[in-house]
Design an enzyme around this catalytic site. Structure first.
Site, PDB file in Angstrom:
ATOM      1  N   GLU A 184      24.359  42.079  41.490  1.00 36.94           N
ATOM      2  CA  GLU A 184      24.022  40.779  40.748  1.00 36.94           C
ATOM      3  C   GLU A 184      23.950  39.762  41.788  1.00 36.94           C
ATOM      4  O   GLU A 184      24.788  39.592  42.640  1.00 36.94           O
ATOM      5  CB  GLU A 184      25.104  40.705  39.616  1.00 36.94           C
ATOM      6  CG  GLU A 184      25.161  41.577  38.839  1.00 36.94           C
ATOM      7  CD  GLU A 184      26.233  41.603  37.760  1.00 36.94           C
ATOM      8  OE1 GLU A 184      26.197  42.003  36.566  1.00 36.94           O
ATOM      9  OE2 GLU A 184      27.390  40.983  38.225  1.00 36.94           O
ATOM     10  N   ASP A 228      32.471  43.665  31.293  1.00 34.56           N
ATOM     11  CA  ASP A 228      31.692  42.756  31.896  1.00 34.56           C
ATOM     12  C   ASP A 228      30.160  43.074  32.258  1.00 34.56           C
ATOM     13  O   ASP A 228      29.747  42.594  33.250  1.00 34.56           O
ATOM     14  CB  ASP A 228      32.385  42.155  33.270  1.00 34.56           C
ATOM     15  CG  ASP A 228      32.488  43.374  34.310  1.00 34.56           C
ATOM     16  OD1 ASP A 228      32.127  44.386  33.993  1.00 34.56           O
ATOM     17  OD2 ASP A 228      33.201  42.920  35.100  1.00 34.56           O
ATOM     18  N   VAL A 233      33.415  37.430  31.301  1.00 35.48           N
ATOM     19  CA  VAL A 233      32.792  38.069  32.283  1.00 35.48           C
ATOM     20  C   VAL A 233      32.656  37.764  33.626  1.00 35.48           C
ATOM     21  O   VAL A 233      32.102  38.294  34.257  1.00 35.48           O
ATOM     22  CB  VAL A 233      31.329  38.316  31.312  1.00 35.48           C
ATOM     23  CG1 VAL A 233      31.497  38.862  30.105  1.00 35.48           C
ATOM     24  CG2 VAL A 233      30.620  37.057  31.173  1.00 35.48           C
ATOM     25  N   ARG A 272      23.369  35.956  35.096  1.00 31.90           N
ATOM     26  CA  ARG A 272      23.160  36.337  36.322  1.00 31.90           C
ATOM     27  C   ARG A 272      21.996  37.295  36.459  1.00 31.90           C
ATOM     28  O   ARG A 272      21.621  37.823  35.459  1.00 31.90           O
ATOM     29  CB  ARG A 272      24.476  37.111  36.743  1.00 31.90           C
ATOM     30  CG  ARG A 272      24.961  38.240  35.832  1.00 31.90           C
ATOM     31  CD  ARG A 272      26.049  38.986  36.409  1.00 31.90           C
ATOM     32  NE  ARG A 272      27.209  38.635  35.464  1.00 31.90           N
ATOM     33  CZ  ARG A 272      28.407  38.857  35.603  1.00 31.90           C
ATOM     34  NH1 ARG A 272      28.857  38.904  37.117  1.00 31.90           N
ATOM     35  NH2 ARG A 272      29.424  38.456  34.674  1.00 31.90           N
TER      36      ARG A 272
END
Lengths: 353, 353
Positions: B64, B235, B301, B53
């Protein structure tokens, strides 16, 4: 606890609202103000998070995300480029974008950006030309008379006083459309039938064609001393408009070198070929045009910071003029940790109804 | 020319519509179908464009963009993570996403994804556990009883028949909220006052806390042989939940290694520490659980392909159930090259009105 009753809401500027906003502000003022906002952001270039756009290429075109942040605001644009789209009545390029608050990550604005991108591209070109074209420039050739051409003309008139246009497109109907759209605004317009004819006596040459391929729209012999070239159409890998020989005779100005090396005219040159970053010309760290005979080239590919400027300009304008609706985009449970409970309460409400 | 009168329109699923859609389909069926869609996409993992990402980090959190494409469809999600947001009534995580047609680059769906992300995260966890937990698993500990906890519980019940829950949160009111929300669904629920108590007899341990810091929610002595750990909360860089010793005793399964190395529990391990890609377990290329005593760890994640699956599932569901409005998001001039003319026609209309 939640004190703002509308945490779920994000202002949305539709295409219709964008048109009305631009017309309310006035196209000339919109372009001039937007150019000033872009220049303001270019002057503080080092504060921005910068990354080459995130591109997903396919046979038919490309879909890109262009994020950036100044540490206080975050913006990104979604934009596609599909040259064959016009065949079934679609736009080659469409776009939308979002501006967010870095402090809490919440979007503050969702807006159409097809029209806005056309405006910001033109405004950026005109800002660059303000620093790079000869100060007495009056005449501009526009090679490629598609969707971007009128915006370029308007921006160059508003910012630089360019009032003589020489238009050329391989499709003469595009040239007629462009000339018709620009009638009555104080331009002297010449509809030309060749590139040679269009560039005759032009102080500025704008190339803004749309084919996704290596093309030589402009050859070396088209470009005389002192000309400023505003190369807008070459903006992805494999898509260029200028002969390499022109590049070798020019001082080349770019937005963000890591992206322009991939997407711009300079993809034809070795990676170490010197380029000048436009923002440094604006801050005075580097000289722009040094002599009347110099050929300057703005190798424009469009960078995220320009979209960021456009987003924050639109945010300010809708605060003044309205022209938005409210989108229920963000889940806003009464208690932030109780997202699931929000679903349960919705269920109860539906059962009661 | 444009034959479709609505090329400008993109279907939009608001938070309210998403809740109604989920309730109309039914939470259990929504989770089960979504899990099947995710599994379908994991099984064709190699066809996807994959990239970690694109994150914009700040002191307060992260924003993100998570794009991916299977060559036919393109999807991306915007998601923020701001742990302190709950202080002023905002969500820690909010999200929205877009699904597009790769062939023409036009968005086909814009949807809220705060609720949808909660559902897809839970569905992904449950799919992973289907392959990694002991087949006779009935009891799950949930450490962290915030916004994601009930969704995890529902997904594990729908997909694996997990019906005994042991809940723990440092904030007892979160545990009470979670237990209350899950009442009447056939769960046996134990509200625990420590991690030790919660993990007692648990076949599966789900960690889903929200602090953005290195934390040791779960220590080595908490994890007995045969347990499956579903680590959801760690994450982003600097945010982990498990003691490193647990990682060293576990077989570690991940979504997309280049992203998990940066964001997951395994950021605590050297880059060469072996991990197993979950999709390969699903296709049978690699074994999942090999023995009843093995400790398996899903270091989750959240990857773009899961959001892609969620987007295409929602697209199919709104085709059947409605629950969307139409957004005027894309400029659609009568003649594609005449974007500027569209503005002029709008002006004429406004003058005439």
């Amino acid at each position: 606890m939640n004190t703002d009753p509308k945490l779920n809401v994000v202002p949305f500027v539709s295409v219709d609202h964008m048109m009305k906003l631009v017309l309310k502000v006035g196209i000339d003022r919109f372009l001039t103000d937007l150019a000033a906002t872009i220049e303001e952001d270019f002057r503080r270039w080092p504060v921005f998070d910068k990354t080459p756009r995130v591109a997903s290429h396919s046979q038919e075109g490309v879909i890109e995300l262009m994020p950036t942040s100044d540490g206080t605001l975050y913006g990104f644009k979604y934009v596609n480029g599909h040259p064959k789209n016009t065949r079934d009545g679609r736009q080659t390029v469409t776009a939308f974008g979002v501006l967010s608050d870095v402090g809490n990550g919440y979007p503050m604005l969702l807006t159409e950006m097809t029209i806005l991108t056309a405006l910001r591209t033109a405004a950026t070109s005109a800002v660059a030309a303000k620093y790079l074209a000869r100060p007495n420039a009056r005449t501009m050739a526009i090679i490629g008379n598609g969707a971007q051409s009128e915006f370029q003309a308007r921006a160059f008139k508003s910012l630089l006083g360019i009032d003589k246009l020489r238009l050329y497109d391989i499709d003469a109907s595009a040239t007629r459309k462009c000339a018709r759209n620009l009638a009555g605004l104080g331009f002297t317009i010449e509809e030309c039938t060749s590139v040679e004819e269009a560039v005759e006596g032009a102080d500025i040459i704008t190339t803004v064609t749309a084919d996704k391929q290596y093309a030589t729209i402009l050859s070396d012999n088209h470009v005389g001393p002192g000309v400023h070239i505003n190369a807008v159409g070459g903006d992805c890998p494999g898509k260029t408009e200028l002969s390499k020989d022109i590049l070798l005779r020019s001082d080349i100005f770019v937005e963000y070198p890591p992206q322009t090396r991939i997407e711009g005219e300079i993809q034809q040159l070795p990676a170490e070929h010197p380029v000048i970053e436009l923002w440094q010309v604006m801050t005075g760290e580097t000289e722009g045009r040094k002599s009347p005979d110099q050929i300057t080239l703005f190798d424009s590919v469009g960078f995220a910071i320009e979209d960021f400027s456009a987003l924050r300009y639109v945010r300010d304008q809708i605060a003044e003029h309205g022209m938005f609706t409210e989108l229920d985009l963000l889940a806003d449970p009464d208690e932030p940790r109780d997202l699931y409970g929000m679903l349960l309460r919705c269920e109860k409400k539906l059962e009661a109804a």
